[in-house]
Design a protein around this motif. Structure first.
Motif, PDB file in Angstrom:
ATOM      1  N   CYS A   1     -15.729  40.799   7.804  1.00 26.55           N
ATOM      2  CA  CYS A   1     -14.848  40.587   6.657  1.00 26.55           C
ATOM      3  C   CYS A   1     -13.445  40.275   7.154  1.00 26.55           C
ATOM      4  CB  CYS A   1     -14.841  41.815   5.755  1.00 26.55           C
ATOM      5  SG  CYS A   1     -13.712  41.681   4.348  1.00 26.55           S
TER       6      CYS A   1
ATOM      7  N   THR B   1     -24.832  37.712   8.951  1.00 27.79           N
ATOM      8  CA  THR B   1     -23.869  38.775   9.180  1.00 27.79           C
ATOM      9  C   THR B   1     -22.558  38.156   9.641  1.00 27.79           C
ATOM     10  OG1 THR B   1     -25.658  40.247   9.820  1.00 27.79           O
ATOM     11  CG2 THR B   1     -23.443  40.910  10.446  1.00 27.79           C
TER      12      THR B   1
ATOM     13  N   ARG C   1     -14.862  45.036   8.184  1.00 26.23           N
ATOM     14  CA  ARG C   1     -16.216  45.597   8.151  1.00 26.23           C
ATOM     15  C   ARG C   1     -17.251  44.488   8.190  1.00 26.23           C
ATOM     16  NH1 ARG C   1     -16.027  49.601   3.109  1.00 26.23           N
ATOM     17  NH2 ARG C   1     -15.237  47.678   2.249  1.00 26.23           N
ATOM     18  N   GLU C   2     -18.500  44.889   8.443  1.00 23.06           N
ATOM     19  CA  GLU C   2     -19.594  43.930   8.447  1.00 23.06           C
ATOM     20  C   GLU C   2     -19.889  43.484   7.028  1.00 23.06           C
ATOM     21  OE1 GLU C   2     -24.177  44.535   9.018  1.00 23.06           O
ATOM     22  OE2 GLU C   2     -23.216  44.544  10.991  1.00 23.06           O
ATOM     23  N   ALA C   3     -20.085  42.171   6.875  1.00 22.99           N
ATOM     24  CA  ALA C   3     -20.429  41.602   5.570  1.00 22.99           C
ATOM     25  C   ALA C   3     -21.714  40.808   5.719  1.00 22.99           C
ATOM     26  CB  ALA C   3     -19.299  40.696   5.088  1.00 22.99           C
ATOM     27  N   ARG C   4     -22.602  40.942   4.724  1.00 29.93           N
ATOM     28  CA  ARG C   4     -23.840  40.151   4.729  1.00 29.93           C
ATOM     29  C   ARG C   4     -23.711  39.128   3.621  1.00 29.93           C
ATOM     30  NH1 ARG C   4     -27.996  40.911   7.378  1.00 29.93           N
ATOM     31  NH2 ARG C   4     -29.576  40.786   5.758  1.00 29.93           N
TER      32      ARG C   4
ATOM     33  N   TYR D   1     -15.568  37.334   3.245  1.00 28.38           N
ATOM     34  CA  TYR D   1     -15.182  38.646   2.746  1.00 28.38           C
ATOM     35  C   TYR D   1     -16.414  39.455   2.361  1.00 28.38           C
ATOM     36  CZ  TYR D   1     -10.711  36.271   2.412  1.00 28.38           C
ATOM     37  OH  TYR D   1      -9.583  35.558   2.707  1.00 28.38           O
ATOM     38  N   CYS D   2     -16.336  40.769   2.545  1.00 33.41           N
ATOM     39  CA  CYS D   2     -17.405  41.644   2.077  1.00 33.41           C
ATOM     40  C   CYS D   2     -17.350  41.658   0.553  1.00 33.41           C
ATOM     41  CB  CYS D   2     -17.255  43.053   2.661  1.00 33.41           C
ATOM     42  SG  CYS D   2     -15.804  43.958   2.085  1.00 33.41           S
ATOM     43  N   SER D   3     -18.380  42.180  -0.075  1.00 35.19           N
ATOM     44  CA  SER D   3     -18.444  42.134  -1.537  1.00 35.19           C
ATOM     45  C   SER D   3     -17.299  42.912  -2.191  1.00 35.19           C
ATOM     46  CB  SER D   3     -19.799  42.636  -2.034  1.00 35.19           C
ATOM     47  OG  SER D   3     -20.051  43.921  -1.543  1.00 35.19           O
ATOM     48  N   GLU D   4     -16.889  44.027  -1.585  1.00 39.49           N
ATOM     49  CA  GLU D   4     -15.791  44.812  -2.158  1.00 39.49           C
ATOM     50  C   GLU D   4     -14.475  44.051  -2.108  1.00 39.49           C
ATOM     51  OE1 GLU D   4     -15.615  48.666  -0.343  1.00 39.49           O
ATOM     52  OE2 GLU D   4     -17.721  49.076  -0.766  1.00 39.49           O
TER      53      GLU D   4
END
Length: 93
Positions: free
Chosen positions: A60, A57, A65-68, A80-83
């Motif tokens: 981003c 975890t 936001r939280e990114a896995r 970075y988060c996937s988006e």
């Protein structure tokens, strides 16, 4: 000339068809043994051998936001988060 064969799965015991096309493919690849498992059991066996991926975890760097992610984040590199990652890739094209 090949003809369809009905084989019995050694895993679940179900009968499955070893088609003439599959037999031809096996011969082209040099395989000498017939398949011993039905498609469902072969797929389950193949997918079951993959170890579960450890996810980490992080926050981003773009949106907060939280990114896995599948790697251990380092302090000196942004995550970075996937988006947000997808948006960045689109902008590079």
């Amino acid at each position: 000339m090949y003809t369809d064969k009905v084989l019995k799965c050694k895993e679940c015991g179900a009968e499955f068809v070893f088609t003439a096309g599959e037999q031809e493919f096996y011969a082209e690849k040099g395989f000498v043994n017939e398949p011993q498992r039905c498609k469902a059991c072969r797929d389950a066996r193949k997918n079951g051998q993959k170890p579960e991926r450890e996810m980490y975890t992080a926050v981003c760097a773009a949106c907060g936001r939280e990114a896995r992610v599948p790697f251990k984040p380092r302090e000196d590199r942004p995550v970075y988060c996937s988006e947000c990652f997808a948006k960045m890739k689109e902008q590079q094209l």
